[in-house]
Design an enzyme around this catalytic site. Structure first.
Site, PDB file in Angstrom:
ATOM      1  N   SER A  40       2.451  -9.767  -6.912  1.00 32.70           N
ATOM      2  CA  SER A  40       1.047  -9.454  -6.672  1.00 32.70           C
ATOM      3  C   SER A  40       0.144 -10.528  -7.296  1.00 32.70           C
ATOM      4  O   SER A  40       0.248 -11.694  -6.948  1.00 32.70           O
ATOM      5  CB  SER A  40       0.759  -8.046  -7.219  1.00 32.70           C
ATOM      6  OG  SER A  40      -0.509  -7.600  -6.855  1.00 32.70           O
ATOM      7  N   HIS A  83       1.613  -9.204  -1.713  1.00 33.96           N
ATOM      8  CA  HIS A  83       1.176  -8.080  -0.870  1.00 33.96           C
ATOM      9  C   HIS A  83      -0.350  -8.029  -0.875  1.00 33.96           C
ATOM     10  O   HIS A  83      -1.002  -8.820  -1.543  1.00 33.96           O
ATOM     11  CB  HIS A  83       1.800  -6.747  -1.325  1.00 33.96           C
ATOM     12  CG  HIS A  83       1.397  -6.304  -2.699  1.00 33.96           C
ATOM     13  ND1 HIS A  83       1.922  -5.188  -3.300  1.00 33.96           N
ATOM     14  CD2 HIS A  83       0.517  -6.814  -3.610  1.00 33.96           C
ATOM     15  CE1 HIS A  83       1.392  -5.030  -4.501  1.00 33.96           C
ATOM     16  NE2 HIS A  83       0.535  -6.004  -4.710  1.00 33.96           N
TER      17      HIS A  83
END
Length: 202
Positions: free
Chosen positions: A106, A131
């Site tokens: 992330s 993501h």
């Protein structure tokens, strides 16, 4: 356990240095900071971001022409805290070299890619995951709508930066970040998030 939690338990090793003026002891992180090494370990939050930003600014004032090494082992976290680190990495004069140890997921992956071009590395068994940003909201329908619009704007901003840092088309970044997208160190290099996988110090 994060570096700060470890320190709170008194488990951070101390290093003793000899000099002409006698002995001096440092905690290991302070000693490594003298070598221009910064760590991001654990979740990205405002407290951690403040520490990283302060260290970047200190190292710039100490020597504006010498590279800074930024070691990342993080599951990600707050986008605003991560962007504070990202912007400061670009703001300071020295190149910031990034190295993934363990996992950069992330916002951790985003910061890994934010290193100076040609100076982004990963150890061979590290994992990287990208993501889209997530968030929750509550309140009146209009407030939820405002929050949803803001998350979409943030996603667009992060995707554009990732496309620029990796050289991937924006359409591919948008597709790949739709869900959790995991990569090995070699796949991460192929993707353009890093420049080199290293197993030994040169």
């Amino acid at each position: 356990m994060g570096a700060m939690q470890t320190q709170a338990l008194g488990m951070v090793p101390m290093v003793i240095e000899q000099s002409g003026r006698g002995e001096r002891s440092y905690d290991i992180y302070s000693r490594l900071l003298k070598e221009r090494v910064i760590f991001l370990v654990g979740p990205v939050n405002d407290y951690v971001a403040n520490l990283v930003v302060a260290q970047l600014l200190f190292l710039e004032s100490d020597n504006p022409d010498k590279d800074i090494s930024f070691y990342i082992n993080s599951p990600g976290g707050s986008v605003s805290a991560g962007m504070a680190i990202f912007d400061t990495m670009n703001f300071v004069k020295p190149d910031v070299s990034t190295l993934c140890t363990g996992m950069a997921a992330s916002m951790g992956a985003f910061l890994l890619a934010a290193g100076a071009k040609g100076k982004r590395f990963s150890l061979p068994n590290s994992k990287v995951m990208i993501h889209q940003p997530s968030g929750g909201s509550q309140g009146q329908a209009t407030e939820i709508e405002i929050q949803a619009r803001e998350i979409l704007k943030t996603r667009e901003q992060l995707n554009k930066i990732l496309a620029e840092r990796t050289g991937q088309p924006l359409a591919r970044i948008e597709r790949d970040t739709e869900r959790d997208y995991y990569m090995s160190a070699d796949e991460c290099k192929e993707y353009g998030l890093i420049d080199q996988v290293i197993s030994k110090r040169a």
